[in-house]
Write a protein that holds these residues in place. Structure first.
Motif, PDB file in Angstrom:
ATOM      1  N   ILE A  64       0.908  -1.182   0.006  1.00  0.00           N
ATOM      2  CA  ILE A  64      -0.098   0.137   0.160  1.00  0.00           C
ATOM      3  C   ILE A  64       0.769   1.352  -0.004  1.00  0.00           C
ATOM      4  O   ILE A  64       0.490   2.203  -0.658  1.00  0.00           O
ATOM      5  CB  ILE A  64      -0.806   0.070   1.118  1.00  0.00           C
ATOM      6  CG1 ILE A  64      -1.847  -1.146   1.197  1.00  0.00           C
ATOM      7  CG2 ILE A  64      -1.628   1.364   1.339  1.00  0.00           C
ATOM      8  CD1 ILE A  64      -3.123  -1.213   2.222  1.00  0.00           C
ATOM      9  N   ASN A 112      -5.947   6.140  -0.021  1.00  0.00           N
ATOM     10  CA  ASN A 112      -6.275   4.867  -0.440  1.00  0.00           C
ATOM     11  C   ASN A 112      -7.685   4.647  -0.059  1.00  0.00           C
ATOM     12  O   ASN A 112      -8.309   4.821   0.811  1.00  0.00           O
ATOM     13  CB  ASN A 112      -5.632   4.101   0.401  1.00  0.00           C
ATOM     14  CG  ASN A 112      -5.815   2.555  -0.333  1.00  0.00           C
ATOM     15  OD1 ASN A 112      -6.396   2.361  -1.344  1.00  0.00           O
ATOM     16  ND2 ASN A 112      -5.127   1.548   0.576  1.00  0.00           N
ATOM     17  N   ASP A 114      -7.394   5.592  -4.305  1.00  0.00           N
ATOM     18  CA  ASP A 114      -6.716   6.535  -5.163  1.00  0.00           C
ATOM     19  C   ASP A 114      -7.864   7.620  -5.598  1.00  0.00           C
ATOM     20  O   ASP A 114      -8.803   7.630  -5.473  1.00  0.00           O
ATOM     21  CB  ASP A 114      -6.278   6.254  -6.561  1.00  0.00           C
ATOM     22  CG  ASP A 114      -4.873   5.318  -6.454  1.00  0.00           C
ATOM     23  OD1 ASP A 114      -4.442   5.366  -5.350  1.00  0.00           O
ATOM     24  OD2 ASP A 114      -4.825   4.503  -7.321  1.00  0.00           O
TER      25      ASP A 114
END
Length: 193
Positions: A64, A112, A114
């Motif tokens: 990540i 996250n 995106d």
């Protein structure tokens, strides 16, 4: 009116004013509708439990963090947001989320999922905002978050969401061993205490 005053002839100013108010053409009363009128109100945002990245999460969640160029896992923080799309169209979070703090300085380096990932009408999506700081102190801060959004990344018709005075008592370490909110452990920071 006293006995000494003579009655005035003609129409009073009040009567003229009332007549003028009703004589304004309907077109002159038309006001542009706000941009959200066609798509609904702005999304709602709930702020979750923030945490700092140093610790086990830095190694366990490397995949990540690799998607966040510029992230410094030794001095970074994660702030979860639960975004609910209250509109009738897809929405996206646009780049340039900002955090202003009365304590630690924060530079947002990414989110996250995106930026510009669609959130369908009626859906709620957990978004993690990742930010670097100049140290990894575990101290209390008050944050103001600004979250630009629209129906696509080029949309400029919607004012950003401003979330003032978010008080964070401390930043416990993020852990891939803390599930959200139940279930198998993940790389997400905890959202609820």
């Amino acid at each position: 009116m006293s006995d000494l005053e003579e009655p005035k002839s003609g129409v009073s100013r009040r009567t003229v004013a009332k007549a003028m108010a009703w004589s304004v053409p309907a077109v002159a009363l038309a006001v542009p509708a706000p941009a959200y009128a066609a798509s609904g109100p702005p999304p709602s945002v709930a702020v979750g439990t923030a945490c700092k990245l140093p610790g086990n999460s830095a190694g366990d969640c490397a995949d990540i963090f690799a998607g966040l160029p510029g992230l410094d896992p030794s001095k970074a923080f994660a702030i979860p947001l639960l975004i609910t799309n209250n509109t009738s169209k897809d929405i996206v979070l646009q780049p340039s989320i900002t955090i202003v703090s009365d304590g630690l300085p924060f530079t947002v380096v990414g989110i996250n999922p995106d930026y510009c990932t669609p959130i369908a009408p009626g859906d709620s999506v957990k978004v993690i905002v990742y930010a670097n700081s100049d140290n990894s102190a575990n101290q209390d801060v008050t944050l103001d978050l600004t979250v630009p959004w629209g129906h696509d990344c080029a949309d400029t018709d919607h004012a950003p969401i401003v979330i003032p005075d978010v008080y964070i008592e401390s930043f416990p370490p993020c852990s891939s061993r803390v599930p959200f909110p139940t279930g198998a452990p993940t790389c997400d920071p905890p959202f609820y205490q």
